[in-house]
Design an enzyme around this catalytic site. Structure first.
Site, PDB file in Angstrom:
ATOM      1  N   HIS A 206       0.820  -1.202   0.000  1.00 40.32           N
ATOM      2  CA  HIS A 206       0.000   0.000   0.000  1.00 40.32           C
ATOM      3  C   HIS A 206       0.864   1.265   0.000  1.00 40.32           C
ATOM      4  O   HIS A 206       2.006   1.257   0.466  1.00 40.32           O
ATOM      5  CB  HIS A 206      -0.932   0.001   1.203  1.00 40.32           C
TER       6      HIS A 206
ATOM      7  N   GLU B 281       0.663   3.980   1.775  1.00 39.41           N
ATOM      8  CA  GLU B 281       1.053   4.426   3.111  1.00 39.41           C
ATOM      9  C   GLU B 281       2.246   3.616   3.625  1.00 39.41           C
ATOM     10  O   GLU B 281       3.165   4.158   4.240  1.00 39.41           O
ATOM     11  CB  GLU B 281      -0.121   4.279   4.089  1.00 39.41           C
TER      12      GLU B 281
ATOM     13  N   CYS C 275      -6.463   1.676   5.142  1.00 40.01           N
ATOM     14  CA  CYS C 275      -7.078   0.425   5.584  1.00 40.01           C
ATOM     15  C   CYS C 275      -6.607   0.137   7.018  1.00 40.01           C
ATOM     16  O   CYS C 275      -5.754   0.834   7.564  1.00 40.01           O
ATOM     17  CB  CYS C 275      -6.680  -0.719   4.648  1.00 40.01           C
TER      18      CYS C 275
ATOM     19  N   CYS D   2      -2.695  -0.499   7.337  1.00 40.73           N
ATOM     20  CA  CYS D   2      -1.933   0.752   7.276  1.00 40.73           C
ATOM     21  C   CYS D   2      -2.205   1.617   8.501  1.00 40.73           C
ATOM     22  O   CYS D   2      -1.297   2.261   9.025  1.00 40.73           O
ATOM     23  CB  CYS D   2      -2.272   1.517   5.997  1.00 40.73           C
TER      24      CYS D   2
END
Length: 149
Positions: free
Chosen positions: A81, A83, A109, A112
Site C-alpha cells: 500500500h 502508506e 485500511c 496501514c
C-alpha cells in the site's frame, strides 16, 4: 504587478499526493501517499509490487483472479500500500516521521492504520473514503485527527 494565486497548503499537498498516485502499478486502485512535517515532504509512496518484482500488469491481478472484494484479505495481494511505502521510504532514508501528517488519496485500511499509529502519525488528510470501519474506529481511539479534503 499581480501576485499569482497560491494554493493553500492542504490543497498543495493533496495535489502532490494525487500526482504520486499516478506512479501506481495496481490495476484496481491507484493510491498515493505523502508524509509531511513542518510543511516539508519527508516521504512519498504509491501502491504496487515491491522493487524488483513484476507488476500486476505483467502477471495479472491476484485479487481479480481470486475474486476478492475491496477491503478484504489485504494479505492476498502482490502490492504494498502507498502508506506502507511512504513509511518504508522514510525509514530507508532515515527521516523521522513522529508527529508528522499523512496525505493520502484514500482513507487508510486497517493494516496501514496500525502502522501509522505506531509510526507516530498525528493527522491524516484524505481525498476518498475506504470501506473499513475498524480503521476509522482505531484512528479515533488513537486520537489521530482525520480530515477529508
Amino acid at each position: 504587478m499581480t501576485v499569482p494565486k497560491r494554493p493553500p497548503w492542504n490543497e498543495y499537498f493533496m495535489d502532490i499526493t494525487i500526482l504520486v498516485s499516478k506512479r501506481s502499478t495496481c490495476l484496481r486502485r491507484a493510491v498515493g501517499a505523502i508524509i509531511v512535517k513542518d510543511k516539508r515532504i519527508l516521504a512519498t509512496g504509491y501502491n504496487g509490487a515491491p522493487s524488483g518484482i513484476r507488476h500486476c500488469g505483467e502477471v495479472g491481478c491476484l485479487r481479480e483472479i481470486m475474486k476478492i472484494e475491496s477491503g478484504q484479505r489485504h494479505e492476498l495481494c502482490r502490492g504494498i500500500h502507498a502508506e506502507q511505502n511512504a513509511i518504508i521510504q522514510a525509514a530507508y532514508h532515515g527521516a523521522p516521521i513522529k508527529d508528522a501528517s499523512l496525505y493520502c488519496t484514500n482513507l487508510p485500511c486497517i493494516i496501514c492504520t496500525k502502522m501509522l499509529i505506531n509510526a507516530g502519525i498525528k493527522k491524516i488528510y484524505y481525498k476518498d473514503g475506504y470501506a473499513d470501519e475498524l480503521s476509522q474506529n482505531m484512528l479515533a481511539e488513537a486520537g489521530i485527527e482525520v480530515i477529508q479534503l
